[in-house]
Design a protein around this motif. Structure first.
Motif, PDB file in Angstrom:
ATOM      1  N   PRO A  78       0.797  -1.226   0.000  1.00 50.52           N
ATOM      2  CA  PRO A  78       0.000   0.000   0.000  1.00 50.52           C
ATOM      3  C   PRO A  78       0.831   1.278   0.000  1.00 50.52           C
ATOM      4  O   PRO A  78       0.445   2.268  -0.631  1.00 50.52           O
ATOM      5  N   VAL A  79       1.968   1.270   0.684  1.00 48.93           N
ATOM      6  CA  VAL A  79       2.821   2.469   0.670  1.00 48.93           C
ATOM      7  C   VAL A  79       3.333   2.734  -0.739  1.00 48.93           C
ATOM      8  O   VAL A  79       3.340   3.885  -1.213  1.00 48.93           O
ATOM      9  N   THR A  80       3.748   1.686  -1.446  1.00 50.75           N
ATOM     10  CA  THR A  80       4.202   1.843  -2.822  1.00 50.75           C
ATOM     11  C   THR A  80       3.083   2.401  -3.692  1.00 50.75           C
ATOM     12  O   THR A  80       3.302   3.307  -4.517  1.00 50.75           O
ATOM     13  N   ALA A 150      -4.533  -1.157  -3.881  1.00 50.15           N
ATOM     14  CA  ALA A 150      -4.122  -1.381  -5.268  1.00 50.15           C
ATOM     15  C   ALA A 150      -5.286  -1.132  -6.224  1.00 50.15           C
ATOM     16  O   ALA A 150      -5.109  -0.526  -7.297  1.00 50.15           O
ATOM     17  N   THR A 151      -6.482  -1.576  -5.861  1.00 53.46           N
ATOM     18  CA  THR A 151      -7.653  -1.360  -6.710  1.00 53.46           C
ATOM     19  C   THR A 151      -7.947   0.119  -6.877  1.00 53.46           C
ATOM     20  O   THR A 151      -8.209   0.589  -7.993  1.00 53.46           O
ATOM     21  N   VAL A 152      -7.900   0.865  -5.783  1.00 51.38           N
ATOM     22  CA  VAL A 152      -8.211   2.293  -5.843  1.00 51.38           C
ATOM     23  C   VAL A 152      -7.175   3.050  -6.658  1.00 51.38           C
ATOM     24  O   VAL A 152      -7.509   3.780  -7.608  1.00 51.38           O
ATOM     25  N   THR A 176      -3.315  -4.245 -18.609  1.00 50.59           N
ATOM     26  CA  THR A 176      -2.721  -5.534 -18.241  1.00 50.59           C
ATOM     27  C   THR A 176      -1.964  -5.451 -16.923  1.00 50.59           C
ATOM     28  O   THR A 176      -2.113  -6.303 -16.043  1.00 50.59           O
ATOM     29  N   VAL A 177      -1.128  -4.412 -16.787  1.00 48.57           N
ATOM     30  CA  VAL A 177      -0.360  -4.238 -15.559  1.00 48.57           C
ATOM     31  C   VAL A 177      -1.287  -4.060 -14.360  1.00 48.57           C
ATOM     32  O   VAL A 177      -1.071  -4.648 -13.287  1.00 48.57           O
ATOM     33  N   ALA A 178      -2.342  -3.250 -14.528  1.00 51.78           N
ATOM     34  CA  ALA A 178      -3.265  -2.996 -13.427  1.00 51.78           C
ATOM     35  C   ALA A 178      -4.007  -4.262 -13.019  1.00 51.78           C
ATOM     36  O   ALA A 178      -4.128  -4.570 -11.822  1.00 51.78           O
ATOM     37  N   VAL A 179      -4.512  -5.011 -13.999  1.00 50.92           N
ATOM     38  CA  VAL A 179      -5.269  -6.231 -13.684  1.00 50.92           C
ATOM     39  C   VAL A 179      -4.372  -7.261 -13.003  1.00 50.92           C
ATOM     40  O   VAL A 179      -4.750  -7.870 -11.986  1.00 50.92           O
TER      41      VAL A 179
END
Length: 223
Positions: A78-80, A150-152, A176-179
């Protein structure tokens, strides 16, 4: 004899697609929240069975377990994710003077953090406990902060790319990267035995709901 035409009464406004998605995600999130808070036995049974299976796999394959630990602790932490969102906000201000959109990005990410921490405290669900753990985590279990964050963040960044009209190859690569990242971070949390599967599902649902509401706000209030 003349025929008189009478106007039909006005139809009620139809919900937009985005609004319908928000309603569906909101109902799904609420149902899952109630089932988790009520410790609904069928859900608990599925959670336990899946978690025991993945924990056995994690113990038997330390190489994959170490890779999951690196991904979840560094790449998808989450920090990343928050630092990535902050960097994009700074870029928006620097290159486009887009103060409103940059603020929208930062505020939405902060709201996501508040929601997941608040629900963790309210629901108070314990994390899985193992006699031979492969990893550890803090705070309560539901929802998964890794999955929600990550979703947000990645959902908001995809929306911004869509608004800027990037080329098709860039768009496909970004999606692709996001999914892969959103699904991957959820799977690593279950593999490492620090979350129940429904914790991850809750993070995905709530994160998607927040992104959908943020998109609606951006469309409605962006100057």
């Amino acid at each position: 004899m003349h025929t008189r035409y009478v106007d039909s009464p006005p139809r009620p406004p139809v919900l937009s697609t985005t609004a319908r998605v928000a309603v569906a995600l909101g109902l799904g999130s609420l149902v899952l929240l109630v089932l988790v808070a009520a410790t609904w036995h069928p859900l608990m049974s599925v959670d336990g069975g899946l978690s025991r299976t993945t924990h056995r796999w994690a113990l038997s394959d330390p190489g994959v377990t170490e890779l999951c630990r690196i991904l979840t602790d560094w790449v998808w932490d989450p920090v990343t994710m928050r630092l990535l969102g902050a960097a994009v906000a700074v870029w928006l201000v620097w290159r486009h003077a887009a103060w409103w959109t940059a603020g929208w990005l930062v505020v939405t990410s902060a709201v996501g953090t508040l929601i997941q921490q608040g629900l963790k405290a309210v629901v108070g669900r314990d994390r899985p406990v193992w006699p031979d753990p492969v990893d550890s985590a803090h705070y309560q279990a539901f929802p998964s902060g890794h999955a929600l964050t990550a979703t947000v963040v990645l959902g908001l960044l995809l929306w911004l790319l869509h608004c800027h009209g990037v080329s098709r190859p860039v768009w496909r690569t970004a999606v692709t990267v996001a999914v892969v990242s959103v699904i991957g971070v959820g799977l690593t949390r279950v593999w490492l035995g620090v979350h129940w599967p429904s914790d991850v599902m809750g993070g995905w649902l709530l994160g998607s709901l927040l992104v959908t509401l943020a998109v609606m706000a951006h469309r409605h209030w962006h100057p």
